[in-house]
Design a protein around this motif. Structure first.
Motif, PDB file in Angstrom:
ATOM      1  N   MET A  27       0.834  -1.207   0.000  1.00 24.83           N
ATOM      2  CA  MET A  27       0.000   0.000   0.000  1.00 24.83           C
ATOM      3  C   MET A  27       0.868   1.257   0.000  1.00 24.83           C
ATOM      4  O   MET A  27       0.531   2.264  -0.618  1.00 24.83           O
ATOM      5  N   VAL A  28       2.018   1.181   0.676  1.00 23.35           N
ATOM      6  CA  VAL A  28       2.934   2.330   0.688  1.00 23.35           C
ATOM      7  C   VAL A  28       3.485   2.577  -0.716  1.00 23.35           C
ATOM      8  O   VAL A  28       3.642   3.728  -1.150  1.00 23.35           O
ATOM      9  N   TYR A  29       3.734   1.520  -1.439  1.00 16.95           N
ATOM     10  CA  TYR A  29       4.164   1.674  -2.838  1.00 16.95           C
ATOM     11  C   TYR A  29       3.117   2.472  -3.627  1.00 16.95           C
ATOM     12  O   TYR A  29       3.451   3.436  -4.328  1.00 16.95           O
ATOM     13  N   LEU A  30       1.851   2.080  -3.478  1.00 19.54           N
ATOM     14  CA  LEU A  30       0.803   2.793  -4.237  1.00 19.54           C
ATOM     15  C   LEU A  30       0.749   4.262  -3.818  1.00 19.54           C
ATOM     16  O   LEU A  30       0.635   5.156  -4.667  1.00 19.54           O
ATOM     17  N   LEU A  31       0.860   4.513  -2.516  1.00 22.30           N
ATOM     18  CA  LEU A  31       0.779   5.900  -2.026  1.00 22.30           C
ATOM     19  C   LEU A  31       1.960   6.719  -2.547  1.00 22.30           C
ATOM     20  O   LEU A  31       1.794   7.845  -3.027  1.00 22.30           O
ATOM     21  N   ASP A  32       3.163   6.139  -2.472  1.00 18.51           N
ATOM     22  CA  ASP A  32       4.356   6.883  -2.885  1.00 18.51           C
ATOM     23  C   ASP A  32       4.433   7.035  -4.401  1.00 18.51           C
ATOM     24  O   ASP A  32       4.897   8.058  -4.917  1.00 18.51           O
ATOM     25  N   ALA A  33       3.989   6.017  -5.112  1.00 20.04           N
ATOM     26  CA  ALA A  33       4.111   6.054  -6.572  1.00 20.04           C
ATOM     27  C   ALA A  33       3.055   6.955  -7.207  1.00 20.04           C
ATOM     28  O   ALA A  33       3.293   7.522  -8.271  1.00 20.04           O
ATOM     29  N   HIS A  34       1.896   7.082  -6.568  1.00 13.77           N
ATOM     30  CA  HIS A  34       0.776   7.714  -7.272  1.00 13.77           C
ATOM     31  C   HIS A  34       0.149   8.903  -6.561  1.00 13.77           C
ATOM     32  O   HIS A  34      -0.763   9.524  -7.103  1.00 13.77           O
ATOM     33  N   PHE A  35       0.583   9.233  -5.351  1.00 12.53           N
ATOM     34  CA  PHE A  35      -0.101  10.309  -4.632  1.00 12.53           C
ATOM     35  C   PHE A  35       0.838  11.413  -4.146  1.00 12.53           C
ATOM     36  O   PHE A  35       0.488  12.181  -3.250  1.00 12.53           O
ATOM     37  N   GLY A  36       2.048  11.480  -4.737  1.00 13.60           N
ATOM     38  CA  GLY A  36       2.941  12.603  -4.453  1.00 13.60           C
ATOM     39  C   GLY A  36       3.177  12.824  -2.977  1.00 13.60           C
ATOM     40  O   GLY A  36       3.257  11.877  -2.183  1.00 13.60           O
ATOM     41  N   ARG A  37       3.280  14.086  -2.604  1.00  6.79           N
ATOM     42  CA  ARG A  37       3.621  14.416  -1.216  1.00  6.79           C
ATOM     43  C   ARG A  37       2.562  13.899  -0.227  1.00  6.79           C
ATOM     44  O   ARG A  37       2.899  13.386   0.837  1.00  6.79           O
ATOM     45  N   ASP A  38       1.275  14.027  -0.599  1.00  7.31           N
ATOM     46  CA  ASP A  38       0.206  13.508   0.298  1.00  7.31           C
ATOM     47  C   ASP A  38       0.436  12.037   0.575  1.00  7.31           C
ATOM     48  O   ASP A  38       0.262  11.555   1.690  1.00  7.31           O
ATOM     49  N   GLY A  39       0.792  11.313  -0.482  1.00  2.50           N
ATOM     50  CA  GLY A  39       1.007   9.867  -0.343  1.00  2.50           C
ATOM     51  C   GLY A  39       2.147   9.582   0.610  1.00  2.50           C
ATOM     52  O   GLY A  39       2.060   8.676   1.448  1.00  2.50           O
ATOM     53  N   ARG A  40       3.228  10.367   0.495  1.00  2.00           N
ATOM     54  CA  ARG A  40       4.370  10.136   1.386  1.00  2.00           C
ATOM     55  C   ARG A  40       3.996  10.443   2.840  1.00  2.00           C
ATOM     56  O   ARG A  40       4.409   9.740   3.761  1.00  2.00           O
ATOM     57  N   GLU A  41       3.169  11.481   3.015  1.00  2.00           N
ATOM     58  CA  GLU A  41       2.724  11.790   4.385  1.00  2.00           C
ATOM     59  C   GLU A  41       1.863  10.659   4.950  1.00  2.00           C
ATOM     60  O   GLU A  41       1.986  10.278   6.112  1.00  2.00           O
ATOM     61  N   GLU A  42       1.002  10.127   4.092  1.00  2.00           N
ATOM     62  CA  GLU A  42       0.163   9.000   4.552  1.00  2.00           C
ATOM     63  C   GLU A  42       1.028   7.788   4.890  1.00  2.00           C
ATOM     64  O   GLU A  42       0.738   7.051   5.834  1.00  2.00           O
ATOM     65  N   SER A  43       2.085   7.571   4.103  1.00  2.00           N
ATOM     66  CA  SER A  43       2.976   6.431   4.369  1.00  2.00           C
ATOM     67  C   SER A  43       3.623   6.556   5.743  1.00  2.00           C
ATOM     68  O   SER A  43       3.791   5.567   6.458  1.00  2.00           O
ATOM     69  N   GLU A  44       3.996   7.778   6.088  1.00  2.00           N
ATOM     70  CA  GLU A  44       4.586   8.009   7.416  1.00  2.00           C
ATOM     71  C   GLU A  44       3.538   7.763   8.494  1.00  2.00           C
ATOM     72  O   GLU A  44       3.814   7.132   9.515  1.00  2.00           O
ATOM     73  N   ALA A  45       2.315   8.268   8.227  1.00  2.00           N
ATOM     74  CA  ALA A  45       1.257   8.157   9.246  1.00  2.00           C
ATOM     75  C   ALA A  45       0.904   6.691   9.510  1.00  2.00           C
ATOM     76  O   ALA A  45       0.507   6.331  10.626  1.00  2.00           O
ATOM     77  N   LEU A  46       1.078   5.837   8.506  1.00  2.00           N
ATOM     78  CA  LEU A  46       0.788   4.411   8.702  1.00  2.00           C
ATOM     79  C   LEU A  46       1.710   3.805   9.756  1.00  2.00           C
ATOM     80  O   LEU A  46       1.378   2.793  10.374  1.00  2.00           O
TER      81      LEU A  46
END
Ligand code: BYC
Length: 472
Positions: free
Chosen positions: A159-178
């Protein structure tokens, strides 16, 4: 595509080296994941060698390789199932369009939320289970626990791959929050209810794998239908791993049931506490609990969120493409359980807003098949008792039935009756203390705690008394 590149820091089959920005984002996240794993992963076993399987390719034949691994050295990475040439969006308003390789801008927020909700469950389950290694009923079971744990860790990577690959900075923030939320923590809880419940003992663990991982199967199967192709490919591979988790649950409970029946026959009683067993009534109570909290994971019976996920092509039905209808459901109806004052009823609702309930129906039917297999063991051992699934309205915290008290056989009851009887239906403090009293580690190869039967066979053709974990 099927082969996995194990030479790079992050094993993958997505040609990560061709996307330097993504590679850097994931390499930045990797040490944070490992810190989380050290803090929140299996307590006391990080340095031990475990006989684990690792994915070596994602095709149907031989994707797994078995060998001794220390868990922090497990090769977590990014594995997607093979792409389907010419895949289309198969349902909803965009049906017939080419499947999306990038996130459609207008669905970005919704899709991110779905991926985050899915991703959040994976580390949550590892956190819930982190103390179980200390009380494992055998080395065989200990190894299975750790196999489940490392694969949940890998599902988080997915799921972190999908967030980082497709959701830019928001995705990276969500990856950290996980990695920041914690199961059961009042200030920063995990997103879904069942993932904040403790898993304090092995009976709970096996029930969790049977009931809660099965929610995972149905949710992942629905997301595998997604018009967003990377999500579909990711979930398709995750499903192959999920099957083992449900096996651990179903086979674990089956062995406890078998042992209960053996002790009942040997001692000619159904009170197994003096004999150190777990009786069928107690198993039924744990079943009632885990089934009901897992039913909550499907959301409300009537949900506009679910309708939107479907109409927009983001989340389909279980086995969407095998269904013979228009895959849009605008005029379709579905029969949904509901409440008419004090009575539980069924009524026709628009199919689109009923999709959570429909998935719950698929799930309940699957659970019932597993329970029937447990009952077959009981019957074969000549015991006249049946385990049953509780009524879907029993002990619910989400949806229409959260407003009422319901008995396991589906009667709406008063608060007074609930207060008087819920200890007969759900594990009470005495039951929990008894189960805790049974939780002692058994660490000699081939030996099993008294309350559980040995498995019929070992892992990957190894004998049951194989040294699945080197405690050395
Ligand atoms: N707890 O419209 P509604 C797995 C919220 S398990 C707390 O009925 P919706 C695994 C909901 O978010 C699979 N809150 O729900 C297993 C919404 O909030 P907002 C995990 C809940 O959105 C074992 C509000 O209530 N994957 O993989 O239709 C080990 C109204 O809800 C709960 C997924 O769940 C709850 N139980 O459906 C490891 C798939 N239920 O909008 C892993 C992704 C609902 O008012 N998630 N709420 O703020 C989804 O598809 C949906 O989010 C849900 C909820 C099916 C969970």
């Amino acid at each position: 595509m099927a082969g996995i590149d194990y030479t790079s820091l992050i094993p993958n089959n997505v040609a990560l080296h061709e996307n330097r920005r993504l590679q850097r984002a994931l390499e930045d996240w990797q040490p944070k994941f490992l810190d989380w794993w050290q803090d929140m992963g299996p307590t006391g076993f990080q340095a031990k060698e475990i006989y684990l399987r690792t994915a070596v390719s994602v095709d149907a034949k031989g994707w797994a390789q078995f060998g001794y691994v220390r868990m922090p050295e497990y090769r977590w990475g990014i594995f997607l199932a093979e792409p389907e040439a010419g895949r289309q969006v198969n349902f909803g308003d965009h049906k017939g369009q080419p499947a999306w390789q990038e996130v459609p801008g207008e669905y970005r927020g919704t899709l991110r939320r779905l991926i985050v909700t899915q991703g959040d469950t994976e580390p949550a389950s590892v956190e819930q289970q982190c103390h179980l290694g200390r009380t494992s009923p055998s080395l065989y079971d200990l190894r299975n626990l750790f196999q489940v744990n490392v694969e949940e860790g890998r599902h988080l990577w997915a799921m972190v791959y999908l967030l980082d690959a497709h959701f830019g900075r928001d995705g990276r923030e969500e990856s950290e929050a996980l990695l920041q939320r914690r199961s059961g923590n009042a200030d920063k809880p995990r997103i879904l209810g069942a993932f904040n419940e403790p898993t304090p003992d092995w009976l709970s663990f096996f029930m969790f794998c049977f009931f809660t991982d099965r929610d995972g199967k149905y949710q992942l199967a629905s997301l595998a239908e997604s018009g967003f192709d990377p999500l579909s490919q990711t979930c398709r591979f995750m499903l192959t791993e999920e099957a083992h988790h449900m096996f651990v649950g179903e086979a674990g409970i089956m062995r406890i049931v078998q042992r209960a029946c053996e002790l009942m026959r040997e001692h000619k009683t159904d009170d197994l506490r003096p004999h150190g067993g777990i009786d069928l009534r107690l198993i039924q109570k744990y079943l009632n609990f885990h089934c009901s909290v897992s039913l909550d994971l499907f959301g409300s019976e009537i949900s506009t969120n679910a309708a939107n996920f479907y109409t927009t092509g983001l989340k389909g039905r279980f086995e969407e493409t095998k269904k013979d209808d228009d895959h849009q459901l605008k005029d379709a109806a579905y029969t949904v359980a509901g409440l008419d004052g004090e009575r539980i009823t069924v009524r026709e609702e628009a199919a689109l807003v009923s999709l959570n309930e429909r998935l719950r129906d698929d799930y309940v039917a699957d659970c019932a098949r597993g329970v029937a297999r447990w009952n077959e063991v009981i019957r074969k051992l000549g015991i006249d008792v049946e385990l049953t699934l509780p009524h879907r309205a029993f002990h619910r915290a989400i949806g229409i039935f959260s407003e009422v008290r319901v008995s396991p056989d589906g009667r709406v009851i008063s608060q007074a009756e609930w207060d008087a009887r819920h200890g007969d239906w759900l594990p009470n403090e005495d039951d929990k203390a008894y189960i805790q009293s049974l939780m002692h580690p058994v660490t000699e190869p081939g030996k099993f705690a008294n309350w559980i039967a040995p498995p019929p066979r070992g892992i990957n053709g190894q004998p049951v008394d194989f040294e699945y974990v080197r405690l050395g």
